[in-house]
Design an enzyme around this catalytic site. Structure first.
Site, PDB file in Angstrom:
ATOM      1  N   ASP A  16      38.210  29.948  42.379  1.00  0.00           N
ATOM      2  CA  ASP A  16      38.679  30.149  41.004  1.00  0.00           C
ATOM      3  C   ASP A  16      39.342  28.881  40.447  1.00  0.00           C
ATOM      4  OD1 ASP A  16      39.123  31.681  38.730  1.00  0.00           O
ATOM      5  OD2 ASP A  16      39.886  33.399  39.848  1.00  0.00           O
ATOM      6  N   ASP A  21      36.202  35.976  31.790  1.00  0.00           N
ATOM      7  CA  ASP A  21      35.911  37.230  32.494  1.00  0.00           C
ATOM      8  C   ASP A  21      35.179  38.248  31.611  1.00  0.00           C
ATOM      9  OD1 ASP A  21      37.247  36.019  34.488  1.00  0.00           O
ATOM     10  OD2 ASP A  21      38.794  37.550  34.719  1.00  0.00           O
TER      11      ASP A  21
END
Ligand code: GLA
Length: 405
Positions: A151, A206
């Site tokens: 990430d 997202d």
């Protein structure tokens, strides 16, 4: 290696032998990776029981048989680092440890994935990889990790390409082939540089469990399925075997309607997206299972040419999408983006489309006759000698495979 100090010394020695010829592992993810990830449904509520049961369900539901392979624990499995800097998993939630869990997943004939982050802390505030890349990579290899999602939270002043190259090199030096999934949200255009770094890269922020909406959190936004789809068009030339655009994990089975789930799944297959399911596999209903395990639609995603599909036209809110497939075949999907039913007629006598990326032409006007297979009905529904008429309800798709007899 039983002695942790010796293990640390090895890690330091690896990082000193600066990887002159390090590269990403070749030959991995020649088709878009397929699997399951905990985040979309469970967020931080992960534990070893869930992962074991999910591996069981992956097999018993037919998902494994349909091609799903990776079981990936996302954020929140880690709580701290020990005195030597080794990452420590949450002992309450993972009392048997990560190695035992990986072994269990492997015993089911599946592969095991894990999550970390290039910053100081993960997005959920857990210890992350910065400064520990070689040490973590060795640990992952020792545990039997097959897939790493990495990430981009808490990376103030870090250079994205450099950070991901450091982790790529660390994985390479650790010696175990691990699919490297960059989760940088497209901020630094990874499609321009990540082909040599990882096997897939996120292209957007997202996903949100909604077909057509934007969810604004104030400092960041989540995108609905259609919003994400629209962001992929300009990126298709960057995808191919071993290097995929990742429009984020699936929300199938997490609350959208059946037709929306079907359209979401179909479009992810049309754009050669990684198929990482994000629902509770242990309790999914038959509708969700039918969508996720449709092998004919999955075959569109997994086609060996690895050409990302494209939108060829739009009429009255119905988009025509095409994906060139191996053996001269094509997938052709009609996506109804409106909320009302639309009547569509495909008049093959006037239809032709060119894909300038693959130099392929689909022309049904001349002597070439294509059979039409409806991939959701799973039957042949005619050929291109006769116009094809259908009504598509709102937020649904028709998906055909065109092939010559
Ligand atoms: C980011 C990622 C998500 C998920 C969370 C975990 O938001 O984009 O996919 O991994 O972090 O905290």
């Amino acid at each position: 290696m039983k002695n942790p100090k010796l293990f640390l010394l090895t890690a330091i020695m690896f990082s000193m032998l600066l990887p002159i010829q390090a590269q990403k592992f070749q030959g991995l993810a020649q088709t878009p990776p397929m699997g399951w990830n905990s985040w979309n449904k469970f967020a931080c509520d992960v534990n070893e029981k869930l992962i074991r049961e999910t591996a069981d369900a992956m097999v018993s539901s037919g998902m494994k048989d349909a091609g799903y392979e990776y079981i990936v624990i996302d954020d929140c499995w880690q709580v701290s680092r020990d005195s030597l800097g080794f990452i420590v998993c949450d002992p309450k939630r993972f009392p048997s440890g990560i190695k035992a869990l990986a072994d269990y997943v492997h015993s089911k004939g599946l592969k095991f994935g894990i999550y970390s982050c290039a910053g100081d802390k993960t997005c959920a505030g857990r210890p992350a990889g910065r400064g520990h890349e070689y040490q973590d990579a060795l640990m992952y290899a020792k545990w039997g990790v097959d897939y790493l999602k990495y990430d981009w939270c808490n990376t103030d002043k870090l250079n994205a390409e450099g950070s991901y190259i450091t982790m790529r090199d660390a994985l390479h030096e650790a010696g175990r082939p691990i699919v490297f999934s960059l989760c940088e949200w497209g901020n630094n255009k990874p499609w321009l540089w990540a082909k040599e770094v990882g096997q897939l890269w996120r292209t957007t922020g997202d996903i949100y469990n909604c077909f057509d909406c934007l969810y604004d959190h104030g400092t960041w936004k989540q995108n609905g399925v259609m919003q994400i789809l629209d962001m992929q068009s300009a990126l298709r030339q960057y995808a191919g075997p071993g290097h995929w655009n990742d429009p984020d994990m699936l929300e199938v089975g997490n609350g959208m309607s059946q037709n929306e789930d079907r359209a979401h799944f179909t479009m992810w297959c049309m754009i050669a997206a990684p198929l990482i399911s994000g629902n509770d596999l242990r309790s999914m209903n038959a509708q969700t299972q039918t969508i996720l395990t449709n092998k004919e639609v999955i075959a569109v995603d997994q086609d060996i040419l690895g050409i990302q599909g494209f939108k060829s036209s739009v009429k009255d809110s119905v988009e025509t999408w095409l994906k060139p497939l191996n053996n001269g075949e094509w997938a052709l999907c009609l996506l109804n983006r409106s909320t009302t039913s639309k009547k569509v007629e495909m008049d093959w006598k006037t239809f032709s489309a060119t894909d300038t990326l693959s130099n392929r032409v689909l022309d049904t006007r001349g002597k070439d006759i294509y059979q039409l297979r409806d991939l959701w009905l799973k039957k042949t529904v005619g050929d291109t000698r006769k116009p094809f008429k259908i009504t598509i309800i709102g937020h649904d798709v028709l998906c055909l495979k065109l092939f010559k007899k």
